[in-house]
Design an enzyme around this catalytic site. Structure first.
Site, PDB file in Angstrom:
ATOM      1  N   ILE A  69       7.602  -3.987 -22.326  1.00  0.00           N
ATOM      2  CA  ILE A  69       8.488  -2.829 -22.326  1.00  0.00           C
ATOM      3  C   ILE A  69       8.818  -2.416 -23.763  1.00  0.00           C
ATOM      4  O   ILE A  69       9.004  -3.267 -24.645  1.00  0.00           O
ATOM      5  CB  ILE A  69       9.780  -3.122 -21.523  1.00  0.00           C
ATOM      6  CG1 ILE A  69      10.516  -1.824 -21.184  1.00  0.00           C
ATOM      7  CG2 ILE A  69      10.665  -4.100 -22.244  1.00  0.00           C
ATOM      8  CD1 ILE A  69      11.573  -1.995 -20.108  1.00  0.00           C
ATOM      9  N   GLY A 125       6.731  -7.145 -19.552  1.00  0.00           N
ATOM     10  CA  GLY A 125       6.630  -6.172 -18.476  1.00  0.00           C
ATOM     11  C   GLY A 125       5.225  -6.006 -17.941  1.00  0.00           C
ATOM     12  O   GLY A 125       5.030  -5.572 -16.800  1.00  0.00           O
ATOM     13  N   ASP A 128       4.877  -8.195 -15.039  1.00  0.00           N
ATOM     14  CA  ASP A 128       5.462  -7.531 -13.868  1.00  0.00           C
ATOM     15  C   ASP A 128       4.435  -6.633 -13.204  1.00  0.00           C
ATOM     16  O   ASP A 128       4.305  -6.615 -11.970  1.00  0.00           O
ATOM     17  CB  ASP A 128       6.671  -6.671 -14.290  1.00  0.00           C
ATOM     18  CG  ASP A 128       7.835  -7.476 -14.811  1.00  0.00           C
ATOM     19  OD1 ASP A 128       8.261  -8.407 -14.127  1.00  0.00           O
ATOM     20  OD2 ASP A 128       8.325  -7.158 -15.906  1.00  0.00           O
ATOM     21  N   GLU A 148      10.264 -12.478 -21.453  1.00  0.00           N
ATOM     22  CA  GLU A 148      11.650 -11.989 -21.408  1.00  0.00           C
ATOM     23  C   GLU A 148      12.683 -13.002 -21.881  1.00  0.00           C
ATOM     24  O   GLU A 148      13.681 -12.638 -22.518  1.00  0.00           O
ATOM     25  CB  GLU A 148      11.999 -11.522 -19.991  1.00  0.00           C
ATOM     26  CG  GLU A 148      11.392 -10.189 -19.592  1.00  0.00           C
ATOM     27  CD  GLU A 148       9.978 -10.312 -19.052  1.00  0.00           C
ATOM     28  OE1 GLU A 148       9.443  -9.325 -18.534  1.00  0.00           O
ATOM     29  OE2 GLU A 148       9.401 -11.428 -19.163  1.00  0.00           O
ATOM     30  N   ASP A 156      13.310  -8.920 -14.804  1.00  0.00           N
ATOM     31  CA  ASP A 156      13.934  -8.274 -13.650  1.00  0.00           C
ATOM     32  C   ASP A 156      13.089  -7.196 -12.985  1.00  0.00           C
ATOM     33  O   ASP A 156      13.581  -6.429 -12.165  1.00  0.00           O
ATOM     34  CB  ASP A 156      15.300  -7.681 -14.026  1.00  0.00           C
ATOM     35  CG  ASP A 156      15.227  -6.690 -15.181  1.00  0.00           C
ATOM     36  OD1 ASP A 156      14.118  -6.357 -15.628  1.00  0.00           O
ATOM     37  OD2 ASP A 156      16.304  -6.244 -15.640  1.00  0.00           O
TER      38      ASP A 156
END
Length: 275
Positions: A69, A125, A128, A148, A156
């Site tokens: 991210i 990310g 993810d 993270e 998350d």
């Protein structure tokens, strides 16, 4: 096709049913920007609804798949118009996190298979993203990190929910708590990826062959297989069997089944209608 700031869509072989969706911020190592979280679910939905697309390959432009991210996106999540009430600030942040989560979950909501082709960095990310894909492959230069925890964040956007069912609970716990880097070879040993290719070009060519093979199959059978496997993660065996019985009772008596049987008896390749 629609133009995007953070993505690029290319259908290299128009008649194959395979479409490449590229993360396309190579100068930023394809870091996930605010634009990405708005554009990605739109792009996935458009490909899902496109009858000429049977399988989606998700890849990265430039030297890396995705560095995670964008820090600016993180900063934007932590600032803005704050209310005097702490509870309302918390709820605002919660809704923003849910918005980001929905962009990644669009991969599972997509009826059609999405295959991740990972080269170079796959960090934070990006994990993810690939854990929400249906199949994952990588090149030998790929490296991964559930990063993270090193940024003082509890991941998350789906890694903690999806990674354990892919690599096992203990392995997921170790990777998430340490944030350590691991190689494509280890990713293969863990079951995170199905195969490691020698280089980026070999990766894209190899993944394209896999995608094209899937694209030749009954689209009803393909989307049904994806849907039932995803649903079965949350069901007992008995519940899963009941679910697939209900699913097949709705689609089993299709023209695809008739065509598959006919093609088999005539020793030819079946031809299925687009979805």
């Amino acid at each position: 096709m629609e133009e995007y700031k953070s993505l690029k869509i290319i259908q290299k072989s128009p008649n194959s049913g395979v479409c490449f969706l590229y993360l396309n911020r190579p100068s930023h190592l394809n870091a996930l920007s605010g634009d990405f979280f708005t554009e990605f679910p739109k792009a996935i939905s458009s490909l899902d609804q496109n009858p000429d697309v049977a399988v989606i390959i998700l890849a990265g432009s430039g030297k890396h798949f995705c560095s995670g991210i964008d820090f600016q996106t993180l900063n934007n999540a932590l600032k803005g118009s704050y209310a005097a009430d702490c509870g309302r600030n918390v709820e605002r942040l919660r809704q923003h996190i849910k918005f980001l989560q929905e962009a990644i979950s669009a991969l599972e909501c997509c009826r059609k298979p999405v295959i991740a082709a990972v080269h170079g960095a796959c960090i934070g990310g990006a994990i993810d993203i690939i854990t929400a894909c249906d199949i994952r492959f990588c090149s030998s230069d790929a490296f991964f990190s559930v990063k993270e925890v090193d940024l003082a964040i509890t991941a998350d956007l789906g890694t903690l929910q999806r990674l354990p069912s892919i690599v096992g609970f203990g392995n997921a716990m170790e990777l998430a708590l340490t944030g350590r880097r691991f190689t494509g070879s280890e990713a293969k040993d863990l079951g995170l990826v199905s195969q490691v290719f020698t280089c980026k070009q070999a990766l894209e060519e190899g993944v394209k062959l896999v995608a094209e093979e899937i694209a030749t199959k009954s689209p009803l059978a393909v989307i049904g297989t994806k849907a039932v496997l995803l649903k079965s993660r949350d069901l007992t065996v008995e519940q899963g069997l009941d679910y697939v019985a209900t699913w097949n009772s709705g689609v089993l008596l299709s023209d695809d089944l008739k065509e598959a049987i006919s093609a088999h008896s005539q020793k030819r390749k079946p031809k299925f209608a687009k979805l």
